[in-house]
Design a protein around this motif. Sequence first.
Motif, PDB file in Angstrom:
ATOM      1  N   PRO A 303      14.395  35.060  77.385  1.00 46.54           N
ATOM      2  CA  PRO A 303      13.323  36.322  77.875  1.00 46.54           C
ATOM      3  C   PRO A 303      12.718  37.304  77.111  1.00 46.54           C
ATOM      4  CG  PRO A 303      15.391  36.543  80.097  1.00 46.54           C
ATOM      5  CD  PRO A 303      15.944  35.366  78.515  1.00 46.54           C
ATOM      6  N   ASP A 304      12.006  38.111  77.098  1.00 44.27           N
ATOM      7  CA  ASP A 304      11.786  38.352  75.762  1.00 44.27           C
ATOM      8  C   ASP A 304      10.472  39.108  76.790  1.00 44.27           C
ATOM      9  OD1 ASP A 304      10.445  38.552  72.922  1.00 44.27           O
ATOM     10  OD2 ASP A 304       8.636  38.347  73.646  1.00 44.27           O
ATOM     11  N   GLY A 305      10.046  38.871  77.419  1.00 43.20           N
ATOM     12  CA  GLY A 305       8.823  40.209  78.357  1.00 43.20           C
ATOM     13  C   GLY A 305       8.553  40.140  79.475  1.00 43.20           C
ATOM     14  N   LEU A 306       7.455  40.510  80.143  1.00 44.67           N
ATOM     15  CA  LEU A 306       7.082  40.407  81.662  1.00 44.67           C
ATOM     16  C   LEU A 306       6.291  40.794  81.697  1.00 44.67           C
ATOM     17  CD1 LEU A 306       8.150  40.626  84.567  1.00 44.67           C
ATOM     18  CD2 LEU A 306       7.502  43.116  84.688  1.00 44.67           C
ATOM     19  N   ARG A 323      -0.807  42.358  76.466  1.00 44.65           N
ATOM     20  CA  ARG A 323      -0.328  43.325  77.836  1.00 44.65           C
ATOM     21  C   ARG A 323       1.463  43.145  78.158  1.00 44.65           C
ATOM     22  NH1 ARG A 323      -5.164  40.761  81.368  1.00 44.65           N
ATOM     23  NH2 ARG A 323      -6.828  40.848  80.710  1.00 44.65           N
ATOM     24  N   LEU A 324       2.428  42.470  77.128  1.00 40.05           N
ATOM     25  CA  LEU A 324       3.646  41.590  77.541  1.00 40.05           C
ATOM     26  C   LEU A 324       4.049  43.321  77.425  1.00 40.05           C
ATOM     27  CD1 LEU A 324       5.490  39.366  77.321  1.00 40.05           C
ATOM     28  CD2 LEU A 324       6.028  39.680  75.383  1.00 40.05           C
ATOM     29  N   ILE A 325       4.634  43.492  78.577  1.00 43.05           N
ATOM     30  CA  ILE A 325       6.286  44.658  78.760  1.00 43.05           C
ATOM     31  C   ILE A 325       7.656  44.140  78.400  1.00 43.05           C
ATOM     32  CG2 ILE A 325       7.311  45.766  80.526  1.00 43.05           C
ATOM     33  CD1 ILE A 325       4.539  45.648  82.118  1.00 43.05           C
ATOM     34  N   PRO A 326       7.825  44.465  77.459  1.00 46.20           N
ATOM     35  CA  PRO A 326       9.358  44.248  77.104  1.00 46.20           C
ATOM     36  C   PRO A 326      10.374  44.215  77.747  1.00 46.20           C
ATOM     37  CG  PRO A 326       8.151  45.332  75.039  1.00 46.20           C
ATOM     38  CD  PRO A 326       7.352  45.592  76.538  1.00 46.20           C
ATOM     39  N   VAL A 327      11.250  43.687  77.685  1.00 42.20           N
ATOM     40  CA  VAL A 327      12.302  43.403  78.329  1.00 42.20           C
ATOM     41  C   VAL A 327      13.496  44.601  77.991  1.00 42.20           C
ATOM     42  CG1 VAL A 327      13.095  41.083  79.168  1.00 42.20           C
ATOM     43  CG2 VAL A 327      13.622  41.923  76.788  1.00 42.20           C
ATOM     44  N   TRP A 364      17.798  47.097  86.424  1.00 42.19           N
ATOM     45  CA  TRP A 364      16.205  47.783  85.520  1.00 42.19           C
ATOM     46  C   TRP A 364      15.819  47.978  86.730  1.00 42.19           C
ATOM     47  CZ3 TRP A 364      19.322  44.189  83.144  1.00 42.19           C
ATOM     48  CH2 TRP A 364      19.661  45.124  81.434  1.00 42.19           C
ATOM     49  N   VAL A 365      14.847  49.009  86.383  1.00 43.29           N
ATOM     50  CA  VAL A 365      13.895  49.523  87.429  1.00 43.29           C
ATOM     51  C   VAL A 365      12.586  49.751  87.032  1.00 43.29           C
ATOM     52  CG1 VAL A 365      12.637  50.702  89.676  1.00 43.29           C
ATOM     53  CG2 VAL A 365      14.912  50.445  90.189  1.00 43.29           C
ATOM     54  N   LEU A 366      11.159  48.829  87.350  1.00 44.70           N
ATOM     55  CA  LEU A 366       9.549  48.966  86.753  1.00 44.70           C
ATOM     56  C   LEU A 366       9.053  50.531  86.632  1.00 44.70           C
ATOM     57  CD1 LEU A 366       7.825  47.885  84.258  1.00 44.70           C
ATOM     58  CD2 LEU A 366       7.002  46.442  85.864  1.00 44.70           C
ATOM     59  N   ASN A 367       9.149  51.577  85.887  1.00 48.39           N
ATOM     60  CA  ASN A 367       8.587  52.307  86.077  1.00 48.39           C
ATOM     61  C   ASN A 367       7.247  52.587  85.571  1.00 48.39           C
ATOM     62  OD1 ASN A 367       7.589  55.008  86.869  1.00 48.39           O
ATOM     63  ND2 ASN A 367       8.773  56.335  85.934  1.00 48.39           N
ATOM     64  N   GLY A 368       5.752  52.439  85.778  1.00 41.55           N
ATOM     65  CA  GLY A 368       4.974  52.306  85.015  1.00 41.55           C
ATOM     66  C   GLY A 368       4.717  51.116  83.972  1.00 41.55           C
ATOM     67  N   ARG A 369       5.263  51.129  82.887  1.00 41.24           N
ATOM     68  CA  ARG A 369       5.223  50.180  81.531  1.00 41.24           C
ATOM     69  C   ARG A 369       6.424  50.217  81.113  1.00 41.24           C
ATOM     70  NH1 ARG A 369       1.732  46.327  80.035  1.00 41.24           N
ATOM     71  NH2 ARG A 369       2.499  46.296  77.906  1.00 41.24           N
ATOM     72  N   ASP A 370       7.467  50.898  81.666  1.00 47.91           N
ATOM     73  CA  ASP A 370       8.802  50.812  81.283  1.00 47.91           C
ATOM     74  C   ASP A 370       9.807  50.818  81.891  1.00 47.91           C
ATOM     75  OD1 ASP A 370       7.540  52.608  79.209  1.00 47.91           O
ATOM     76  OD2 ASP A 370       7.572  54.491  79.841  1.00 47.91           O
ATOM     77  N   TRP A 371      10.546  50.033  81.888  1.00 45.07           N
ATOM     78  CA  TRP A 371      12.321  49.460  82.357  1.00 45.07           C
ATOM     79  C   TRP A 371      13.189  51.565  82.110  1.00 45.07           C
ATOM     80  CZ3 TRP A 371      12.273  45.652  85.232  1.00 45.07           C
ATOM     81  CH2 TRP A 371      11.213  44.778  84.699  1.00 45.07           C
TER      82      TRP A 371
END
Length: 470
Positions: A303-306, A323-327, A364-371
Amino acid sequence: MKMVYFSLVSPHQSYSDYIELIVSQVFFLNLIMERKTLWFDNIVVDIKGEAGILASYSELSGEDVEENNFISIDTFLPNDLFERILAFLPIASIFRAGAVCKRWNSIVHSRRFSKNLSSILSRKPWYFMFTSGSPNSYKPIRNADGYDLIGFAYDPMVQKWYRFELPCHGTSICFISSSCGLVCFMDNDTRSRLYVCNPIPKILEKFEIPRYLIFSDYNALAISVDRSSQSYTIAMVMSKRAPHDFGQWILSIHIYCSKAKMWVSPVTETLMGCRGGDDCVICDGVLYFLIYIITELDLTGKPDGLLAYNLSSQSFCCVLINRLIPVPCPLTCGRLMNLKNKLVLVGGIGEQDQPSIIKGIGVWVLNGRDWEEFALMPSMYFQGLGNFDKVFASSGFDDLIYIQSYEAPSLLMFDMKMKKWKWSKKCPVSKRLPLQCFTGFCFEPRLELLPLGMATGQVFCGDPGPHCCP
């Protein structure tokens, strides 16, 4: 069968006193119905054989009732109030309540009772565990009695395992997803059919997948149910290696709407050195899926991102890789889930110098673009899960997350609200073969939600009613 009776404190109590008393007595009734099915390590509950269980309870004759001032539970309560009280019982207890008498049986099968069930916002999810030749597929195996030898469902409310089987009519299935009581899965043999079912009453709808969606190297499947309209949306994320360049992957998104009964394919994009995986989820109207980075040394990827796609936009656009959100950290695998419209990631934490080796599990919980790190599994629980490859099974609903190793039947639960780790009761499945895999998924047990095809004559039913409990 005679009616079960309860003693009243006084015939002159107020109506509110009656309500408080009857609520407590219904829960007492639940305890009575559970009394004959206590858990033992070597016993698994089979509710199919418990239709007559109430016959063994102590009963009172009419003279005893008159002499001791006993009164039937349903002689003084209005029907609507009585049905609301029954609706708060666990699912298995509702089936048992239907075996008390004809009147109770008619109540639990009535449309008004279904409406009372729908007023309950959520129930604790059950976990269906099964063994398989591969972690991502399930095929039922039957013995002479017709039972599924390898499938069991865990009810955390009463802490019991039930014999259980999905109504897939002997078909090998894969890519399983659930939402609000409905479960969606694909035919693993031909990849040409999708099934949507409610596994409690065993009501199934199936439909064909368009031919251009059948062939791909990686698939991820997600379902989202709209409880108000009882309609659903299915999303598929497909990744196929480009025919002329093995370093390129063609990623596409395909969406099915049960109301319109049609597919749309709003996204097709070519990715370089990365692909989609086998896990996706719909959360608050947005489709989320993980992207795996591919290298010459690691062809399966990690896994690299979301990436995300807004299902309500209905636009035919590209999913841009920027637009990738990193893990949150190096992960060996990732499992996405929708918990109360919050995107939660359960991932295997890799070693810094050897990211393919798992050293722990995090939430982890996603908050905006941050884990945001929510919890790390204590080492005693991580070691208790048994042997680990770099991947594992995990799913969740409401506030509860289930985690299990593919190598052993141990099942671990994490309560997001209490931030508490806890083992389930011992699963009756045991490992008999070296290459035997264990996997599973969770679903919310509900009786009232049915596939939309019920109104079109396209629904196939298993054994219905309370005699076909899990």
